[in-house]
Scaffold this active site. Structure first.
Site, PDB file in Angstrom:
ATOM      1  N   ASP A 188       0.865  -1.163   0.000  1.00 46.04           N
ATOM      2  CA  ASP A 188       0.000   0.000   0.000  1.00 46.04           C
ATOM      3  C   ASP A 188       0.911   1.225   0.000  1.00 46.04           C
ATOM      4  O   ASP A 188       2.106   1.128   0.295  1.00 46.04           O
ATOM      5  CB  ASP A 188      -0.892  -0.039   1.246  1.00 46.04           C
ATOM      6  CG  ASP A 188      -1.729   1.211   1.415  1.00 46.04           C
ATOM      7  OD1 ASP A 188      -2.326   1.660   0.421  1.00 46.04           O
ATOM      8  OD2 ASP A 188      -1.777   1.740   2.543  1.00 46.04           O
ATOM      9  N   ASP A 208      -0.186   5.061   1.072  1.00 51.40           N
ATOM     10  CA  ASP A 208      -0.411   6.017   2.158  1.00 51.40           C
ATOM     11  C   ASP A 208      -0.318   5.343   3.518  1.00 51.40           C
ATOM     12  O   ASP A 208      -0.996   4.349   3.781  1.00 51.40           O
ATOM     13  CB  ASP A 208      -1.790   6.664   2.004  1.00 51.40           C
ATOM     14  CG  ASP A 208      -1.901   7.475   0.737  1.00 51.40           C
ATOM     15  OD1 ASP A 208      -1.390   8.600   0.712  1.00 51.40           O
ATOM     16  OD2 ASP A 208      -2.478   6.963  -0.241  1.00 51.40           O
TER      17      ASP A 208
END
EC number: 3.1.3.-
Length: 498
Positions: free
Chosen positions: A16, A18
């Site tokens: 991922d 963020d």
């Protein structure tokens, strides 16, 4: 299941973006997110200007793992069996007597089995990550205002929160282009138009709301969040240390396929990655997937979420399958895994995915795709500070932001109002031998994570064949935390499992 986990045994390593690869300066980003919502509510929806005034003490309300009952305005901290450990109405904490009368020792009315309960619905919302968390404080203060001034006992402000998200996080807010008004856009199409957490947020929370047709006025650099991030990324983002960049290259040189799967749109992803990794960041990844709309990326059928190519950051026609590495938008884990089979030459390539959100990353990757999962748990960073007896915010001065307003507390530290993210006392059993239980959030960590770490930096200098002790029923409840279990758990292995 094997007792240990090693990156060397994985064929594919996914990330991922963020709050995973890209760490945010939380005492700066939290007020920015709060303000981006609050300004909209005050200016566009007529809420009280007092919402704009936040004191440093107010941030203590923020604690991951809280559930907001959208009808009664109550925030709840749940035990792993669904009973309520603590609760507040707005920001006002309930006394033991009020809590017992309201909830007793019964399961919360919306609680289902671990796999059956969505984290977000039209009736409740779980605060699961650091993008969401400032919104918990804002919603609690909205409840305070409506209760005090209108005497409300049921609440319908959620539609205004959704409107604030639409205003601040739609694609045009980042691009800064003048666009004509978009009138009559159906909700089904609208939900794909937002960046970062908002697409997932809108889709999960609004399916039971009747929006019908929605009109949007798209303005140049509308909203607050994206213009501010673009103006001064160094204030809100932490660059990846050289150890992490070296580690990514080491993985690639070891023959691992590297994935980047983010719900951020392509242009925002590029801004973040160029800042934290450098302009050549695409050389590190074999496949980049933006606007992934997690958790649907893992849970939806390929026909519901086809991959799309990008041209000048605009999505093109749907692809019937995924045939080669590259940069794509939307998509699904099924077609991705078929491509990974071709790329590795293996019928069942082993994939590990790093993420910070239990709802969007860890649970769906494990439950639907059976991937190994590494949870980025910044609450462990708070323990790092406590162990070394440093101040709560341990970043060097030169990395701290210059925000002039009220400072958010380090959100990864324990809240005085809500206590530990990991454990709490059962109502009526305080100060007894059987008082402590795992929270619902903590139980999900050990159930769906392979391991949990405070940051990627924490493992970047380990050899790739390092053997992590994984979470499993045959290991200690704290075994999967690296480098150390949370302090509140490490001293007590006798927690009951109610």
């Amino acid at each position: 299941m094997a007792q240990h986990f090693s990156l060397a045994a994985c064929d594919v390593v996914g990330f991922d973006l963020d709050h995973t690869l890209c760490r945010y300066n939380l005492p700066e980003s939290a007020p920015l997110i709060y303000n981006s919502f609050a300004q909209f509510l005050v200016k566009e929806k007529g809420y009280d200007k007092e919402l704009l005034n936040v004191t440093p003490e107010d941030w203590d309300f923020c604690c991951k793992g809280l559930a907001l009952d959208l009808e009664d305005g109550n925030f709840l901290k749940l035990a792993n069996n669904g009973t309520v450990l603590r609760a507040s109405h707005g920001t006002k904490m309930m006394t033991a007597e009020v809590l017992a009368e309201a909830y007793g020792k019964k399961e919360w009315k919306h609680f289902l089995s671990d796999t059956g309960m969505a984290c977000r619905s039209g009736k409740y919302y779980f605060y699961d990550n650091y993008f969401d968390l400032p919104g918990a404080l804002l919603c609690a203060r909205v409840v305070d205002y409506l209760t005090k001034n209108n005497g409300q006992k049921t609440f319908d402000f959620w539609k205004d929160i959704v409107a604030a998200i639409q205003h601040n996080y739609k694609m045009s807010a980042f691009k800064g282009n003048d666009m004509n008004s978009l009138v009559g856009l159906s909700f089904d199409k609208l939900k794909y138009c937002f960046l970062t957490f908002s697409a997932d947020f809108i889709e999960d929370t609004c399916t039971e709301m009747q929006f019908g047709k929605i009109s949007i006025k798209r303005k140049k650099n509308c909203g607050i969040y994206f213009p501010e991030i673009k103006r001064d990324p160094g204030r809100y983002l932490h660059s990846c240390p050289e150890s992490v960049k070296k580690w990514l290259r080491q993985l690639k040189n070891a023959g691992k396929i590297l994935l980047l799967i983010t719900s951020s749109h392509s242009d925002y992803c590029r801004l973040l990655c160029e800042y934290i990794l450098g302009n050549d960041f695409t050389d590190l990844f074999d496949i980049v997937i933006t606007n992934a709309l997690k958790p649907g990326f893992f849970s939806h059928l390929p026909s519901q979420r086809p991959f799309r190519t990008l041209e000048n950051d605009e999505e093109q026609e749907a692809l019937p399958s995924l045939d080669k590495p590259g940069w794509y938008s939307q998509g699904n884990a099924v077609h991705l895994y078929e491509l990974l089979k071709k790329m590795t030459g293996k019928p069942e390539p082993k994939v590990v995915y790093f993420g910070d959100s239990m709802h969007s990353d860890i649970f769906p990757a494990r439950h639907y795709s059976n991937w190994e999962t590494v949870l980025i748990l910044e609450e462990l960073r708070g323990d790092e500070g406590a162990r070394s007896q440093r101040p709560e915010e341990s970043e060097p001065l030169e990395k701290k932001g210059k925000y002039e307003g009220p400072k958010a507390k380090p959100l990864n530290t324990s809240s005085r109002k809500w206590g530990s993210f990991f454990i709490d006392s059962v109502l009526g059993l305080e100060n007894t031998e059987d008082s402590l239980v795992y929270t619902w959030s903590c139980k999900r960590i050990s159930t769906y994570s392979t391991i949990a770490i405070p940051s990627i930096e924490a493992i970047a200098e380990l050899p790739l064949d390092y053997k992590f002790t994984r979470f499993s029923s045959s290991n200690s409840k704290t075994a999967g935390y690296y480098p150390d279990p949370p302090l509140v758990l490490s001293s007590d292995e006798t927690l009951i499992s109610k």
